[in-house]
Scaffold this motif. Structure first.
Motif, PDB file in Angstrom:
ATOM      1  N   ILE A   7       0.843  -1.200   0.000  1.00 19.74           N
ATOM      2  CA  ILE A   7       0.000   0.000   0.000  1.00 19.74           C
ATOM      3  C   ILE A   7       0.877   1.248   0.000  1.00 19.74           C
ATOM      4  CG2 ILE A   7      -1.551   1.363   1.455  1.00 19.74           C
ATOM      5  CD1 ILE A   7      -3.337  -0.724   0.943  1.00 19.74           C
ATOM      6  N   TYR A   8       1.970   1.176   0.751  1.00 15.98           N
ATOM      7  CA  TYR A   8       2.838   2.341   0.858  1.00 15.98           C
ATOM      8  C   TYR A   8       3.701   2.502  -0.390  1.00 15.98           C
ATOM      9  CZ  TYR A   8       6.036   5.740   2.877  1.00 15.98           C
ATOM     10  OH  TYR A   8       6.765   6.872   3.109  1.00 15.98           O
ATOM     11  N   GLU A   9       4.292   1.416  -0.843  1.00 19.37           N
ATOM     12  CA  GLU A   9       5.232   1.514  -1.964  1.00 19.37           C
ATOM     13  C   GLU A   9       4.539   1.539  -3.320  1.00 19.37           C
ATOM     14  OE1 GLU A   9       8.289   2.059  -1.398  1.00 19.37           O
ATOM     15  OE2 GLU A   9       8.648   1.338   0.633  1.00 19.37           O
ATOM     16  N   PHE A  10       3.444   0.805  -3.438  1.00 19.86           N
ATOM     17  CA  PHE A  10       2.779   0.720  -4.736  1.00 19.86           C
ATOM     18  C   PHE A  10       1.296   1.069  -4.650  1.00 19.86           C
ATOM     19  CE2 PHE A  10       6.171  -2.506  -4.508  1.00 19.86           C
ATOM     20  CZ  PHE A  10       7.050  -1.942  -5.416  1.00 19.86           C
ATOM     21  N   PRO A  11       0.979   2.288  -4.281  1.00 18.26           N
ATOM     22  CA  PRO A  11      -0.438   2.670  -4.265  1.00 18.26           C
ATOM     23  C   PRO A  11      -0.994   2.569  -5.678  1.00 18.26           C
ATOM     24  CG  PRO A  11       0.971   4.600  -4.063  1.00 18.26           C
ATOM     25  CD  PRO A  11       1.870   3.408  -3.961  1.00 18.26           C
ATOM     26  N   ASN A  12      -2.268   2.193  -5.797  1.00 21.67           N
ATOM     27  CA  ASN A  12      -2.816   1.969  -7.133  1.00 21.67           C
ATOM     28  C   ASN A  12      -3.558   3.178  -7.675  1.00 21.67           C
ATOM     29  OD1 ASN A  12      -5.123   1.965  -5.662  1.00 21.67           O
ATOM     30  ND2 ASN A  12      -5.814  -0.061  -6.278  1.00 21.67           N
ATOM     31  N   CYS A  13      -3.708   4.205  -6.856  1.00 19.66           N
ATOM     32  CA  CYS A  13      -4.386   5.400  -7.361  1.00 19.66           C
ATOM     33  C   CYS A  13      -3.964   6.598  -6.517  1.00 19.66           C
ATOM     34  CB  CYS A  13      -5.905   5.225  -7.297  1.00 19.66           C
ATOM     35  SG  CYS A  13      -6.505   4.979  -5.633  1.00 19.66           S
ATOM     36  N   ARG A  14      -4.317   7.745  -7.007  1.00 19.32           N
ATOM     37  CA  ARG A  14      -3.918   8.974  -6.357  1.00 19.32           C
ATOM     38  C   ARG A  14      -4.438   9.049  -4.927  1.00 19.32           C
ATOM     39  NH1 ARG A  14      -4.396  15.045  -8.655  1.00 19.32           N
ATOM     40  NH2 ARG A  14      -3.502  16.015  -6.814  1.00 19.32           N
ATOM     41  N   PHE A  15      -5.709   8.595  -4.745  1.00 16.48           N
ATOM     42  CA  PHE A  15      -6.313   8.690  -3.418  1.00 16.48           C
ATOM     43  C   PHE A  15      -5.488   7.939  -2.380  1.00 16.48           C
ATOM     44  CE2 PHE A  15      -8.918   7.125   0.023  1.00 16.48           C
ATOM     45  CZ  PHE A  15      -9.512   8.287   0.449  1.00 16.48           C
ATOM     46  N   VAL A  16      -5.133   6.695  -2.703  1.00 16.83           N
ATOM     47  CA  VAL A  16      -4.374   5.876  -1.751  1.00 16.83           C
ATOM     48  C   VAL A  16      -2.994   6.481  -1.513  1.00 16.83           C
ATOM     49  CG1 VAL A  16      -3.351   3.607  -1.368  1.00 16.83           C
ATOM     50  CG2 VAL A  16      -5.644   3.786  -2.319  1.00 16.83           C
ATOM     51  N   ALA A  17      -2.350   6.937  -2.600  1.00 18.12           N
ATOM     52  CA  ALA A  17      -1.018   7.525  -2.464  1.00 18.12           C
ATOM     53  C   ALA A  17      -1.050   8.709  -1.516  1.00 18.12           C
ATOM     54  CB  ALA A  17      -0.505   7.952  -3.833  1.00 18.12           C
ATOM     55  N   GLU A  18      -2.076   9.535  -1.623  1.00 19.83           N
ATOM     56  CA  GLU A  18      -2.149  10.731  -0.772  1.00 19.83           C
ATOM     57  C   GLU A  18      -2.651  10.419   0.625  1.00 19.83           C
ATOM     58  OE1 GLU A  18      -2.689  14.594  -3.499  1.00 19.83           O
ATOM     59  OE2 GLU A  18      -4.431  13.304  -3.402  1.00 19.83           O
ATOM     60  N   PHE A  19      -3.460   9.333   0.720  1.00 20.60           N
ATOM     61  CA  PHE A  19      -4.046   9.003   2.023  1.00 20.60           C
ATOM     62  C   PHE A  19      -2.983   8.489   2.985  1.00 20.60           C
ATOM     63  CE2 PHE A  19      -6.418   6.357   5.019  1.00 20.60           C
ATOM     64  CZ  PHE A  19      -7.400   7.243   5.399  1.00 20.60           C
ATOM     65  N   ILE A  20      -2.066   7.678   2.474  1.00 18.30           N
ATOM     66  CA  ILE A  20      -1.030   7.077   3.326  1.00 18.30           C
ATOM     67  C   ILE A  20       0.252   7.897   3.185  1.00 18.30           C
ATOM     68  CG2 ILE A  20       0.412   5.042   3.641  1.00 18.30           C
ATOM     69  CD1 ILE A  20      -2.232   4.198   4.359  1.00 18.30           C
ATOM     70  N   GLY A  21       0.732   8.455   4.271  1.00 20.83           N
ATOM     71  CA  GLY A  21       1.987   9.189   4.250  1.00 20.83           C
ATOM     72  C   GLY A  21       1.924  10.408   3.346  1.00 20.83           C
ATOM     73  N   SER A  22       3.096  11.012   3.057  1.00 14.37           N
ATOM     74  CA  SER A  22       3.074  12.139   2.130  1.00 14.37           C
ATOM     75  C   SER A  22       3.724  11.695   0.829  1.00 14.37           C
ATOM     76  CB  SER A  22       3.775  13.355   2.709  1.00 14.37           C
ATOM     77  OG  SER A  22       4.883  12.971   3.459  1.00 14.37           O
ATOM     78  N   VAL A  23       3.408  12.398  -0.233  1.00 13.22           N
ATOM     79  CA  VAL A  23       3.834  11.951  -1.544  1.00 13.22           C
ATOM     80  C   VAL A  23       3.999  13.151  -2.471  1.00 13.22           C
ATOM     81  CG1 VAL A  23       1.519  11.622  -2.497  1.00 13.22           C
ATOM     82  CG2 VAL A  23       3.391  10.169  -3.302  1.00 13.22           C
ATOM     83  N   ASN A  24       4.974  13.038  -3.395  1.00 21.12           N
ATOM     84  CA  ASN A  24       5.090  14.024  -4.462  1.00 21.12           C
ATOM     85  C   ASN A  24       4.379  13.482  -5.686  1.00 21.12           C
ATOM     86  OD1 ASN A  24       7.015  16.061  -3.360  1.00 21.12           O
ATOM     87  ND2 ASN A  24       8.283  14.229  -3.148  1.00 21.12           N
ATOM     88  N   LEU A  25       3.523  14.281  -6.267  1.00 20.11           N
ATOM     89  CA  LEU A  25       2.820  13.843  -7.475  1.00 20.11           C
ATOM     90  C   LEU A  25       3.227  14.753  -8.628  1.00 20.11           C
ATOM     91  CD1 LEU A  25      -0.722  13.235  -5.973  1.00 20.11           C
ATOM     92  CD2 LEU A  25       0.813  11.489  -6.871  1.00 20.11           C
ATOM     93  N   PHE A  26       3.838  14.158  -9.649  1.00 20.93           N
ATOM     94  CA  PHE A  26       4.251  14.935 -10.818  1.00 20.93           C
ATOM     95  C   PHE A  26       3.426  14.496 -12.016  1.00 20.93           C
ATOM     96  CE2 PHE A  26       8.413  14.484  -8.451  1.00 20.93           C
ATOM     97  CZ  PHE A  26       8.271  15.696  -7.796  1.00 20.93           C
ATOM     98  N   GLU A  27       2.695  15.434 -12.608  1.00 22.68           N
ATOM     99  CA  GLU A  27       1.872  15.083 -13.764  1.00 22.68           C
ATOM    100  C   GLU A  27       2.711  15.090 -15.032  1.00 22.68           C
ATOM    101  OE1 GLU A  27      -1.994  17.074 -13.966  1.00 22.68           O
ATOM    102  OE2 GLU A  27      -1.731  17.462 -11.820  1.00 22.68           O
ATOM    103  N   GLY A  28       2.286  14.278 -15.976  1.00 22.81           N
ATOM    104  CA  GLY A  28       3.018  14.225 -17.237  1.00 22.81           C
ATOM    105  C   GLY A  28       2.302  13.389 -18.267  1.00 22.81           C
TER     106      GLY A  28
END
Lengths: 378, 263
Positions: free
Chosen positions: A239-260
């Motif tokens: 869940i932490y290393e391989f979140p499957n969507c933006r929601f999970v990535a942001e819900f657990i811990g902090s994360v940098n999201l780069f669009e492209g």
């Protein structure tokens, strides 16, 4: 030293031959027009410590109450140990629950509280006394057995509630925010105790929590819930290393999201043209078409300072240190790029703070490796 | 050390005096030797003695106690059922109606309750032949109709404050709904049932207006006897009797208060 149980080569949820212990099929619960649980399917295996994690109102508690039989589903089925229990009333289910408020009976002593469930099964007196003794021992509350709930501290009540719900040897133990009412210090100790207890007894635990740290430490697997639906089910690491969507990535811990946008595929890697102006190369096993808009999610601690500027400039960001949060063991740096993007980097404080390389308003180049994050499409 | 505030203290003393001096005077004069209620001539228990031989007063007191006890018991059962329906059964059909019916006796003047019940009993007697004359049963029924509203209020607030998860936990541990009610709900609301019973008992014991409307010849309750005898001049026997009633009520109130304080 306590020995951990042998880890099988395949965890039960990865083994295609393993039969799920709890099988939830397309479960829906509506309150009026609101979908509290919306078409949830879920398998839980024997001996798991399974957590339902989500913010308040996401439907996790309703799902737990459906398992306990305290609510009946609008549609869908629940099987426990091969038996369809969907229409079985709570008092006939092989399931016990520890309530968030503990729900200890105030007019009964600790002993009588534990005895209550055993009495309902009409067990002989000898066996009841044995079980009570066993539970008092297990949770180390024997000296409290003659006390009433209002003569107990919060931590003691939690133990009594746990003893009461385990006394009937349920096939499934449900825990509603088991540590929610405890203060922080006690909570951390109790987390480990709860896991030890679960491993010793082998009972399948399903717990509901809004505290991600709690879920990460205790669970074999976590289901992240939002708006009545399950977003991802996986081990804490995945869940932490391989979140499957933006929601999970942001819900657990902090994360940098780069669009492209995907521009090229090279083996198991993809080349992404980033909105901030550079190129990113990331590992991805998903069959993205060229031109797909994506988001690259990288945890702050996977970022590092670039020592050797130059090269091809892939997976690199240049900016100015805007903020430093010193947390003792680590420091969090916020770096603002020329295009206005804010990136977060966590560095371990190997050197004393005064000798650290980075300081405010300093120009910095940060980089990351292709395997340090995931490519998300939504 | 707390500083005393004299104005506040005097208001407090005045308040208590206003409430309790009349009762204390009544108790004091019940031990008065003189036949005149307003002249003190020495301590004596003779009025208590005479009271013991006053058949009319004793009969009335006994009737009142019987009515009050039966009324309280029935009112507790009905009031608890009503409270359960309102607190635990969500929005069932007729809920608003039940709620209105339960509030009505609390706000309706006694005279109107008494008169309407009298009309009802008379009509019933003429059409179905029951009740055959008015007395013990009609007074009891009348008292139950308003007492159960008070009981429902007391029990309802206790039920509403009770944590529903206690009942859910009992059910989760294998108890069927009836067991849950008997072993968990009832013990936890028992203090409210006791104070509801005592409240209904006292309400019935001191009711004069409604009882006067719905009683018939031969059924005279204690308040009715006291009221009619006072019109002919207060006898010190009444003081003695009133003292006993005050003592009884005080004990009841203390018990109710203690049981409510116990969790």
């Amino acid at each position: 030293m306590s020995s951990l149980p042998d880890r099988r080569l395949l965890e039960s949820w990865q083994d295609p031959k393993a039969a799920p212990y709890v099988r939830i099929e397309r479960l829906t619960k509506k309150f009026g027009d609101v979908y509290a649980v919306d078409d949830v399917s879920l398998n839980i295996f024997q001996g798991e410590f399974f957590s339902l994690l989500g913010s308040s109102g996401c439907g996790k508690s309703t799902l737990l109450r459906l398992l306990a039989g305290l609510e009946y589903p609008t549609s869908g089925r629940i099987h426990i140990d091969g038996v369809d229990v969907t229409d079985v009333p709570p008092y006939s289910r092989p399931v016990n629950m520890m309530f968030q408020s503990y729900a200890l009976f105030p007019h009964m002593t600790v002993e009588q509280n534990i005895d209550f469930g055993l009495r309902q099964d009409r067990l002989p007196r000898r066996e009841r006394a044995e079980r009570i003794g066993e539970m008092l021992d297990l949770l180390k509350i024997t000296p409290l057995r003659k006390r009433r709930p209002d003569q107990l501290s919060g931590g003691q009540r939690q133990r009594v509630a746990l003893a009461r719900s385990l006394a009937k040897h349920p096939k499934l133990l449900l825990l509603d925010e088991p540590l929610g009412a405890l203060d922080k210090r006690l909570r951390e100790n109790t987390q480990f105790e709860l896991v030890n207890l679960q491993e010793r007894l082998g009972t399948t635990f399903v717990t509901v929590t809004h505290d991600q740290e709690e879920a990460m430490t205790m669970s074999s697997r976590i289901a992240i819930m939002e708006a009545g639906q399950i977003m991802q089910i996986d081990t804490p690491t995945a869940i932490y290393e391989f979140p499957n969507c933006r929601f999970v990535a942001e819900f657990i811990g902090s994360v940098n999201l780069f669009e492209g946008k995907i521009v090229e595929r090279q083996g198991d890697q993809v080349l992404i043209e980033a909105q901030f102006g550079g190129l990113m190369r990331m590992r991805s096993f998903q069959p993205h078409a060229i031109g797909t808009p994506v988001m690259v999610a990288i945890r702050p601690e996977k970022m590092r300072l670039c020592e050797t500027p130059g090269g091809d400039g892939v997976n690199r960001l240049q900016g100015i240190v805007e903020d430093i949060a010193y947390l003792g063991d680590v420091s969090i740096y916020r770096i603002r790029t020329g295009s206005g993007l804010l990136a977060e980097m966590t560095l371990t404080n190997i050197q004393p703070r005064t000798e650290q390389a980075l300081t405010w308003e300093q120009e910095a180049v940060i980089e990351w490796s292709p395997t340090s994050g995931v490519v998300l499409t939504e | 050390m707390k500083r005393r505030s004299w104005p506040l203290l005097s208001i407090l003393v005045f308040g208590y005096a206003f409430l309790y001096v009349p009762i204390l005077l009544l108790i004091l004069y019940s031990f008065n030797e003189s036949r005149l209620v307003t002249v003190w001539s020495g301590f004596s228990l003779k009025w208590y003695g005479e009271l013991l031989h006053n058949r009319q007063l004793l009969d009335a007191a006994w009737l009142s106690v019987r009515i009050a006890a039966l009324n309280a018991s029935v009112a507790v059962v009905l009031g608890t059922l009503a409270a359960n329906a309102l607190v635990r059964h969500g929005r069932f059909r007729g809920r608003t109606g039940l709620e209105l019916l339960l509030t009505a006796p609390l706000v309706m003047p006694d005279v109107i309750i008494g008169l309407s019940l009298l009309l009802l009993f008379v009509t019933l007697q003429q059409t179905v032949g029951w009740p055959d004359g008015r007395g013990f049963s009609t007074i009891t029924i009348a008292h139950i109709t308003f007492s159960l509203a008070y009981v429902a209020v007391v029990v309802r607030s206790r039920l509403a404050r009770m944590d529903v998860s206690l009942e859910e936990a009992a059910m989760d541990l294998g108890a069927r709904p009836l067991t849950v009610y008997l072993r968990i709900t009832l013990p936890l609301i028992a203090p409210a049932l006791l104070s509801g019973w005592l409240l209904a008992f006292t309400l019935s014991l001191d009711d004069l207006v409604i009882a006067s409307f719905v009683s018939g010849p031969g059924a005279t309750t204690l308040p009715m006897v006291i009221y009619s005898s006072v019109r002919m001049g207060v006898s010190p026997q009444i003081n003695a009797l009133a003292t006993l009633v005050v003592a009884l009520v005080a004990v009841a109130v203390v018990i109710a208060g203690l049981s409510m304080r116990r969790r």
